[in-house]
Design a protein around this motif. Structure first.
Motif, PDB file in Angstrom:
ATOM      1  N   GLN A   9       0.890  -1.084  -0.023  1.00  0.00           N
ATOM      2  CA  GLN A   9       0.123  -0.034   0.098  1.00  0.00           C
ATOM      3  C   GLN A   9       0.802   1.262  -0.011  1.00  0.00           C
ATOM      4  O   GLN A   9       0.554   2.375  -0.534  1.00  0.00           O
ATOM      5  CB  GLN A   9      -0.942  -0.010   1.123  1.00  0.00           C
ATOM      6  CG  GLN A   9      -1.998   1.126   1.347  1.00  0.00           C
ATOM      7  CD  GLN A   9      -2.735   0.740   2.512  1.00  0.00           C
ATOM      8  OE1 GLN A   9      -2.780  -0.143   3.332  1.00  0.00           O
ATOM      9  NE2 GLN A   9      -3.749   1.847   2.765  1.00  0.00           N
ATOM     10  N   SER A  10       2.066   1.267   0.528  1.00  0.00           N
ATOM     11  CA  SER A  10       2.836   2.274   0.658  1.00  0.00           C
ATOM     12  C   SER A  10       4.393   1.686   0.705  1.00  0.00           C
ATOM     13  O   SER A  10       4.523   0.525   1.028  1.00  0.00           O
ATOM     14  CB  SER A  10       2.782   3.134   1.837  1.00  0.00           C
ATOM     15  OG  SER A  10       2.787   2.531   2.977  1.00  0.00           O
ATOM     16  N   THR A  87       1.784   8.104  -6.379  1.00  0.00           N
ATOM     17  CA  THR A  87       0.932   7.091  -6.217  1.00  0.00           C
ATOM     18  C   THR A  87       0.930   6.270  -7.508  1.00  0.00           C
ATOM     19  O   THR A  87       0.820   6.797  -8.477  1.00  0.00           O
ATOM     20  CB  THR A  87      -0.535   7.364  -5.629  1.00  0.00           C
ATOM     21  OG1 THR A  87      -0.282   8.075  -4.467  1.00  0.00           O
ATOM     22  CG2 THR A  87      -1.254   6.150  -5.461  1.00  0.00           C
ATOM     23  N   GLY A 106      -3.628   0.838  -5.473  1.00  0.00           N
ATOM     24  CA  GLY A 106      -2.529   2.126  -5.642  1.00  0.00           C
ATOM     25  C   GLY A 106      -1.375   1.811  -4.551  1.00  0.00           C
ATOM     26  O   GLY A 106      -1.586   1.105  -3.363  1.00  0.00           O
ATOM     27  N   THR A 107      -0.155   2.408  -4.878  1.00  0.00           N
ATOM     28  CA  THR A 107       0.777   2.167  -3.890  1.00  0.00           C
ATOM     29  C   THR A 107       1.538   3.665  -3.904  1.00  0.00           C
ATOM     30  O   THR A 107       1.698   4.394  -4.893  1.00  0.00           O
ATOM     31  CB  THR A 107       2.030   1.117  -4.453  1.00  0.00           C
ATOM     32  OG1 THR A 107       1.506  -0.023  -4.729  1.00  0.00           O
ATOM     33  CG2 THR A 107       3.177   1.408  -3.531  1.00  0.00           C
ATOM     34  N   LYS A 108       1.508   4.144  -2.562  1.00  0.00           N
ATOM     35  CA  LYS A 108       2.141   5.552  -2.497  1.00  0.00           C
ATOM     36  C   LYS A 108       3.655   5.267  -2.168  1.00  0.00           C
ATOM     37  O   LYS A 108       4.201   4.674  -1.331  1.00  0.00           O
ATOM     38  CB  LYS A 108       1.696   6.167  -1.208  1.00  0.00           C
ATOM     39  CG  LYS A 108       2.069   7.639  -0.954  1.00  0.00           C
ATOM     40  CD  LYS A 108       1.057   8.274   0.117  1.00  0.00           C
ATOM     41  CE  LYS A 108       1.474   9.761   0.150  1.00  0.00           C
ATOM     42  NZ  LYS A 108       0.756  10.485   1.151  1.00  0.00           N
TER      43      LYS A 108
ATOM     44  N   LYS B  41      -7.828   6.849  -2.033  1.00  0.00           N
ATOM     45  CA  LYS B  41      -7.071   6.915  -3.633  1.00  0.00           C
ATOM     46  C   LYS B  41      -7.718   5.781  -4.528  1.00  0.00           C
ATOM     47  O   LYS B  41      -7.089   5.475  -5.626  1.00  0.00           O
ATOM     48  CB  LYS B  41      -5.585   6.612  -3.569  1.00  0.00           C
ATOM     49  CG  LYS B  41      -4.951   7.756  -2.739  1.00  0.00           C
ATOM     50  CD  LYS B  41      -4.966   9.108  -3.493  1.00  0.00           C
ATOM     51  CE  LYS B  41      -4.195  10.294  -2.754  1.00  0.00           C
ATOM     52  NZ  LYS B  41      -4.159  11.453  -3.744  1.00  0.00           N
TER      53      LYS B  41
END
Lengths: 113, 111
Positions: A9-10, A87, A106-108, B41
């Motif tokens: 995710q991040s 992102t 999404g990946t931040k 998001k």
């Protein structure tokens, strides 16, 4: 039902390092796999895309690796830079006709100096 | 010269109001879309139009009504706005089986 699963995710990566984002899909009918990059306050923009007849595609520092049998694909960002902080979304399209894109979650990515 | 432009960029309105978001693309694409991006998001398609015809309607409440006067324009009208409608709405366009080009988004805040 999430048809495209994305991880992590991040992500925090040091400048110069390799950023890796993974996606897995369920529907074998997908035939086009784009990656989008989104900066704060902007819309997603196509970064790089691949079709399932190819196992790897490279554009500059960005590479997609595709494993059709495992139904997985990943984005590698080599020599990550602070300007890559954004992102990232993987996505999958159905073939023919009108495009219906299914996005990952999404990946931040944060690249620290 | 902006490829996909949407207006307004920000929209703050009270619950129960009706509002519209406009979108125009100058790429000559046949297909246009509305996406909703929530606070986490996550991007979800709402509608897709091809040559002014509705192709995809993803179980969106009928308070949301898209209108495509021509293939370069796709507007989104929202009736009786609710708190849960607060999100960023993106317009996009594409040709068949190619990538989508997104506008800069409209941040809708319902108070």
């Amino acid at each position: 039902q999430q048809q495209v699963k994305q991880s992590p995710q991040s992500l925090i990566v040091q400048k110069g390092g390799i950023s890796i984002i993974n996606c897995a899909y369920e529907n074998t009918a997908f035939d086009y796999f784009p990656w989008y990059q989104q900066f704060p306050g902007k819309g997603p923009a196509l970064l790089i895309a691949i079709r399932p007849d190819v196992s790897e595609k490279k554009e500059g520092r960005f590479t997609i690796s595709f494993n059709k049998s495992a139904k997985q694909f990943s984005l590698h960002i080599m020599d990550s830079q602070p300007g890559d902080s954004a992102t990232y979304f993987c996505a999958a399209n159905f073939p023919g006709g009108y495009q219906k894109v299914t996005f990952g979650t999404g990946t931040k990515l944060q690249v620290i100096p | 010269d902006t490829a996909v432009s949407q207006t307004p960029k920000y929209l703050v309105t009270q619950m129960g109001n009706d509002k519209s978001i406009k979108c125009e693309q100058n790429l000559g694409h046949d297909t246009m879309y509305w996406y909703k991006q929530d606070s986490k998001k996550f991007l979800k398609i709402m509608f897709s139009y091809n040559n002014k015809e509705l192709i995809i309607n993803e179980t969106v409440p009928n308070r949301f009504s898209p209108k495509s006067p021509d293939k370069a324009h796709l507007n989104l009208h929202i009736n009786s706005l609710e708190l849960g409608d607060s999100a960023v709405y993106f317009c996009a366009s594409s040709q068949m089986n190619t990538e989508a080009f997104f506008g800069q988004g409209t941040r809708l805040t319902v108070v």
